[in-house]
Design a protein around this motif. Structure first.
Motif, PDB file in Angstrom:
ATOM      1  N   TYR A  44       0.858  -1.168   0.000  1.00  0.00           N
ATOM      2  CA  TYR A  44       0.000   0.000   0.000  1.00  0.00           C
ATOM      3  C   TYR A  44       0.902   1.229   0.000  1.00  0.00           C
ATOM      4  O   TYR A  44       1.556   1.518   1.003  1.00  0.00           O
ATOM      5  CB  TYR A  44      -0.900   0.010   1.236  1.00  0.00           C
ATOM      6  CG  TYR A  44      -1.974  -1.047   1.193  1.00  0.00           C
ATOM      7  CD1 TYR A  44      -3.279  -0.709   0.861  1.00  0.00           C
ATOM      8  CD2 TYR A  44      -1.692  -2.378   1.474  1.00  0.00           C
ATOM      9  CE1 TYR A  44      -4.270  -1.675   0.806  1.00  0.00           C
ATOM     10  CE2 TYR A  44      -2.678  -3.351   1.417  1.00  0.00           C
ATOM     11  CZ  TYR A  44      -3.958  -2.993   1.087  1.00  0.00           C
ATOM     12  OH  TYR A  44      -4.941  -3.941   1.024  1.00  0.00           O
ATOM     13  N   SER A  45       0.957   1.941  -1.120  1.00  0.00           N
ATOM     14  CA  SER A  45       1.704   3.193  -1.220  1.00  0.00           C
ATOM     15  C   SER A  45       0.707   4.308  -0.942  1.00  0.00           C
ATOM     16  O   SER A  45      -0.218   4.530  -1.725  1.00  0.00           O
ATOM     17  CB  SER A  45       2.309   3.357  -2.604  1.00  0.00           C
ATOM     18  OG  SER A  45       3.222   2.322  -2.856  1.00  0.00           O
ATOM     19  N   ILE A  46       0.890   5.002   0.174  1.00  0.00           N
ATOM     20  CA  ILE A  46      -0.090   5.972   0.653  1.00  0.00           C
ATOM     21  C   ILE A  46       0.513   7.363   0.634  1.00  0.00           C
ATOM     22  O   ILE A  46       1.627   7.571   1.120  1.00  0.00           O
ATOM     23  CB  ILE A  46      -0.541   5.610   2.083  1.00  0.00           C
ATOM     24  CG1 ILE A  46      -1.101   4.188   2.111  1.00  0.00           C
ATOM     25  CG2 ILE A  46      -1.556   6.615   2.593  1.00  0.00           C
ATOM     26  CD1 ILE A  46      -1.341   3.637   3.488  1.00  0.00           C
ATOM     27  N   ALA A  47      -0.227   8.309   0.069  1.00  0.00           N
ATOM     28  CA  ALA A  47       0.193   9.709   0.036  1.00  0.00           C
ATOM     29  C   ALA A  47      -0.892  10.557   0.684  1.00  0.00           C
ATOM     30  O   ALA A  47      -2.070  10.448   0.338  1.00  0.00           O
ATOM     31  CB  ALA A  47       0.413  10.161  -1.396  1.00  0.00           C
ATOM     32  N   TYR A  54       3.709   6.978   2.946  1.00  0.00           N
ATOM     33  CA  TYR A  54       3.899   5.753   3.733  1.00  0.00           C
ATOM     34  C   TYR A  54       3.844   4.552   2.803  1.00  0.00           C
ATOM     35  O   TYR A  54       3.192   4.590   1.764  1.00  0.00           O
ATOM     36  CB  TYR A  54       2.785   5.600   4.785  1.00  0.00           C
ATOM     37  CG  TYR A  54       2.645   6.758   5.721  1.00  0.00           C
ATOM     38  CD1 TYR A  54       3.563   6.968   6.751  1.00  0.00           C
ATOM     39  CD2 TYR A  54       1.584   7.650   5.592  1.00  0.00           C
ATOM     40  CE1 TYR A  54       3.418   8.034   7.621  1.00  0.00           C
ATOM     41  CE2 TYR A  54       1.435   8.714   6.456  1.00  0.00           C
ATOM     42  CZ  TYR A  54       2.348   8.898   7.470  1.00  0.00           C
ATOM     43  OH  TYR A  54       2.201   9.962   8.324  1.00  0.00           O
ATOM     44  N   LYS A  55       4.492   3.483   3.210  1.00  0.00           N
ATOM     45  CA  LYS A  55       4.371   2.185   2.535  1.00  0.00           C
ATOM     46  C   LYS A  55       4.022   1.160   3.613  1.00  0.00           C
ATOM     47  O   LYS A  55       4.732   1.011   4.594  1.00  0.00           O
ATOM     48  CB  LYS A  55       5.667   1.790   1.847  1.00  0.00           C
ATOM     49  CG  LYS A  55       5.926   2.599   0.599  1.00  0.00           C
ATOM     50  CD  LYS A  55       6.947   1.942  -0.270  1.00  0.00           C
ATOM     51  CE  LYS A  55       7.262   2.817  -1.439  1.00  0.00           C
ATOM     52  NZ  LYS A  55       6.540   2.500  -2.606  1.00  0.00           N
ATOM     53  N   LEU A  56       2.895   0.483   3.402  1.00  0.00           N
ATOM     54  CA  LEU A  56       2.436  -0.565   4.315  1.00  0.00           C
ATOM     55  C   LEU A  56       2.304  -1.858   3.530  1.00  0.00           C
ATOM     56  O   LEU A  56       2.040  -1.831   2.328  1.00  0.00           O
ATOM     57  CB  LEU A  56       1.083  -0.183   4.924  1.00  0.00           C
ATOM     58  CG  LEU A  56       1.047   1.118   5.718  1.00  0.00           C
ATOM     59  CD1 LEU A  56      -0.386   1.442   6.121  1.00  0.00           C
ATOM     60  CD2 LEU A  56       1.933   1.018   6.945  1.00  0.00           C
ATOM     61  N   ILE A  67       7.929  -4.114   7.274  1.00  0.00           N
ATOM     62  CA  ILE A  67       9.303  -4.282   6.805  1.00  0.00           C
ATOM     63  C   ILE A  67      10.106  -3.170   7.468  1.00  0.00           C
ATOM     64  O   ILE A  67       9.827  -1.990   7.240  1.00  0.00           O
ATOM     65  CB  ILE A  67       9.386  -4.204   5.272  1.00  0.00           C
ATOM     66  CG1 ILE A  67       8.597  -5.366   4.661  1.00  0.00           C
ATOM     67  CG2 ILE A  67      10.844  -4.223   4.809  1.00  0.00           C
ATOM     68  CD1 ILE A  67       8.544  -5.360   3.154  1.00  0.00           C
ATOM     69  N   PRO A  68      11.072  -3.500   8.308  1.00  0.00           N
ATOM     70  CA  PRO A  68      11.776  -2.487   9.105  1.00  0.00           C
ATOM     71  C   PRO A  68      12.363  -1.334   8.298  1.00  0.00           C
ATOM     72  O   PRO A  68      12.360  -0.199   8.751  1.00  0.00           O
ATOM     73  CB  PRO A  68      12.892  -3.279   9.785  1.00  0.00           C
ATOM     74  CG  PRO A  68      12.424  -4.688   9.787  1.00  0.00           C
ATOM     75  CD  PRO A  68      11.564  -4.836   8.560  1.00  0.00           C
ATOM     76  N   ASP A  69      12.854  -1.584   7.098  1.00  0.00           N
ATOM     77  CA  ASP A  69      13.480  -0.521   6.302  1.00  0.00           C
ATOM     78  C   ASP A  69      12.478   0.489   5.763  1.00  0.00           C
ATOM     79  O   ASP A  69      12.847   1.613   5.446  1.00  0.00           O
ATOM     80  CB  ASP A  69      14.244  -1.118   5.119  1.00  0.00           C
ATOM     81  CG  ASP A  69      15.389  -2.007   5.559  1.00  0.00           C
ATOM     82  OD1 ASP A  69      15.818  -1.887   6.718  1.00  0.00           O
ATOM     83  OD2 ASP A  69      15.843  -2.822   4.745  1.00  0.00           O
ATOM     84  N   THR A  70      11.206   0.125   5.645  1.00  0.00           N
ATOM     85  CA  THR A  70      10.230   1.012   5.008  1.00  0.00           C
ATOM     86  C   THR A  70       9.184   1.564   5.965  1.00  0.00           C
ATOM     87  O   THR A  70       8.482   2.503   5.618  1.00  0.00           O
ATOM     88  CB  THR A  70       9.488   0.280   3.878  1.00  0.00           C
ATOM     89  OG1 THR A  70       8.792  -0.831   4.425  1.00  0.00           O
ATOM     90  CG2 THR A  70      10.444  -0.173   2.798  1.00  0.00           C
ATOM     91  N   THR A  71       9.049   1.014   7.153  1.00  0.00           N
ATOM     92  CA  THR A  71       8.040   1.470   8.103  1.00  0.00           C
ATOM     93  C   THR A  71       8.666   2.493   9.043  1.00  0.00           C
ATOM     94  O   THR A  71       9.594   2.161   9.763  1.00  0.00           O
ATOM     95  CB  THR A  71       7.481   0.285   8.923  1.00  0.00           C
ATOM     96  OG1 THR A  71       7.014  -0.703   8.013  1.00  0.00           O
ATOM     97  CG2 THR A  71       6.347   0.721   9.815  1.00  0.00           C
TER      98      THR A  71
END
Length: 89
Positions: A44-47, A54-56, A67-71
Motif C-alpha cells: 500500500y503506497s499511501i500519500a 507511507y508504505k504498508l 518491513i523495518p526498512d520502510t516502516t
C-alpha cells in the motif's frame, strides 16, 4: 530484499479528522539474496494531502506485515488509523 510490481489499483481514505489519503495497491514479491521468492504481499503506497508518504504491507491472509526498512514508526497513530480504515473498507 527486492520487490517487483505486477499491477496497480487506486483508492482513497478519509480519516475521522477529515484528512485525505490516496493509495495504490501493488502486489509485490519479496525475495531473499539468492533470488528465491519468500513472500507475496500487497504493498500500500499511501500519500497524504499534507505531503506525507507511507508504505504498508499486507499478507494475502489479511495480516499487516512491517518491513523495518520502510516502516517509519510502528506505533504511529496515523499508520494505525490508516490500517484500520483499509481493513474496514
Amino acid at each position: 530484499m527486492e520487490t517487483e510490481l505486477t499491477g496497480v489499483k487506486n483508492k482513497e481514505i478519509i480519516l475521522e479528522d477529515n484528512s485525505l489519503y490516496l493509495y495504490s495497491v501493488n502486489p509485490v514479491e519479496i525475495t531473499n539474496v539468492l533470488g528465491a521468492v519468500i513472500a507475496v504481499l500487497e504493498e500500500y503506497s499511501i500519500a497524504g494531502s499534507k505531503g506525507e508518504n507511507y508504505k504498508l504491507y499486507k499478507t494475502k491472509e489479511g495480516n499487516w506485515y512491517d518491513i523495518p526498512d520502510t516502516t517509519p514508526v510502528v506505533n504511529n497513530p496515523v499508520l494505525r488509523a490508516l490500517k484500520l480504515a483499509i481493513d474496514n473498507k
